[in-house]
Design a protein around this motif. Structure first.
Motif, PDB file in Angstrom:
ATOM      1  N   ARG A 140       0.831  -1.214   0.000  1.00  0.00           N
ATOM      2  CA  ARG A 140       0.000   0.000   0.000  1.00  0.00           C
ATOM      3  C   ARG A 140       0.863   1.260   0.000  1.00  0.00           C
ATOM      4  O   ARG A 140       0.551   2.232  -0.682  1.00  0.00           O
ATOM      5  N   TYR A 150      -3.549   1.014  -4.025  1.00  0.00           N
ATOM      6  CA  TYR A 150      -3.347   2.469  -3.953  1.00  0.00           C
ATOM      7  C   TYR A 150      -4.491   3.133  -3.197  1.00  0.00           C
ATOM      8  O   TYR A 150      -5.655   2.856  -3.459  1.00  0.00           O
ATOM      9  N   SER A 154      -0.950   5.422   0.576  1.00  0.00           N
ATOM     10  CA  SER A 154       0.024   5.644  -0.513  1.00  0.00           C
ATOM     11  C   SER A 154       0.197   7.140  -0.770  1.00  0.00           C
ATOM     12  O   SER A 154       1.313   7.637  -0.906  1.00  0.00           O
ATOM     13  N   GLN A 158       3.530   9.135   0.003  1.00  0.00           N
ATOM     14  CA  GLN A 158       4.260   9.528  -1.211  1.00  0.00           C
ATOM     15  C   GLN A 158       4.300  11.053  -1.394  1.00  0.00           C
ATOM     16  O   GLN A 158       5.129  11.565  -2.142  1.00  0.00           O
TER      17      GLN A 158
END
Ligand code: SAH
Length: 261
Positions: A140, A150, A154, A158
């Motif tokens: 994930r 996703y 995530s 990110q």
């Protein structure tokens, strides 16, 4: 003699030498670096790392493990043991001069997500992080848009870091074995954010809302936050599903919406 693994501390001790070596190889510690290990346990990873780094800070919650660690450390280098809960630990106290931190750990799985968010609060002082986590969580963390893994985790991670899944580790590499497969993840905090939310709180809330009902369209999920008029200001289609938008898309959408007076 010997330490009995404690469930409440999420204790699964690494025992497979080839996995330990692989992990040390990908971390590739060097003597002039400042490494910090979370949850050293009985030192399966600690001592091979300390041998190369010569100095290491560790944060361990189980006080019974501390004498075991101190006793063995002497032959390898300088081990600085912090008896503390990593979730509450102020990692900024370890930052010295211009030496950013490299964080490592075979993390207790029950606290891995809150711990990652706690660490992201110190992202400016961190060069990189290498963690052993449940494979499902690593999938994930590292997932790209469109992938079924996703989602909110995530995107939020990110936003701050480049995330790479490095390799999987089977349950029998640990004592006692966990029920699930594990993976090693590498997270590199962005020194300059690729996309910056003007209002981080708004961005966070937008992502939360978007994924509140995964199967629905964005128009549906975001109807409390976006009017038809708002949709016309974007080039994102309201008929898409939440997992089809990138971090850049969510940041862009949040910046449009939070700029409206
Ligand atoms: N790194 C060791 C141990 C992994 S088990 C190995 O690979 O063998 C997870 C470790 O994290 C245990 O030592 C456990 O006591 C410790 N731990 C659990 N919760 C913690 C917390 N909140 N803060 C710091 N350490 C914690």
């Amino acid at each position: 003699m010997g330490h009995i693994p404690r469930k409440r501390f999420g204790q699964h001790f690494l025992q497979d030498e080839s996995v330990i070596q692989h992990l040390v190889d990908v971390i590739a510690p060097r003597a002039e670096e400042h490494l910090v290990e979370i949850g050293p346990g009985q030192g399966a990873l600690t001592f091979p790392i300390l041998k190369l780094s010569r100095q290491l800070d560790v944060v361990e919650l189980d006080r019974d493990l501390i004498p075991i660690l101190n006793a063995r450390a002497k032959e390898f280098g300088k081990l600085i043991v912090h008896e503390a809960d990593a979730l509450e630990f102020d990692f900024s106290q370890l930052v010295e001069k211009n030496l950013p931190l490299r964080i490592i750990g075979n993390l207790p799985y029950n606290i891995s997500t809150p711990l990652i968010f706690h660490l992201l609060g110190f992202a400016d002082s961190i060069t990189d992080m290498h963690f052993m986590l449940q494979k499902e969580v690593v999938d994930r963390l590292a997932a790209a848009p469109g992938n079924s893994d996703y989602g909110r985790l995530s995107i939020m991670v990110q936003y701050h870091c480049q995330v790479t899944s490095l390799f999987d580790v089977p349950p029998d590499a640990f004592y006692p074995p966990p029920k699930v497969t594990s993976s090693i993840v590498r997270m590199l905090p962005h020194h300059t954010l690729p996309f910056t939310a003007n209002n981080y709180f708004h961005f966070k809330n937008l992502v939360k809302q978007a994924f509140s009902q995964r199967r629905k369209t964005l128009r549906n999920c975001l109807k409390l936050l976006m009017t038809d008029e708002d949709w016309q200001k974007t080039d994102i289609l309201p008929t898409l599903r939440p997992e089809q938008l990138s971090v850049k898309d969510y940041v862009g959408l949040s910046n449009i919406l939070s700029n409206v007076e």
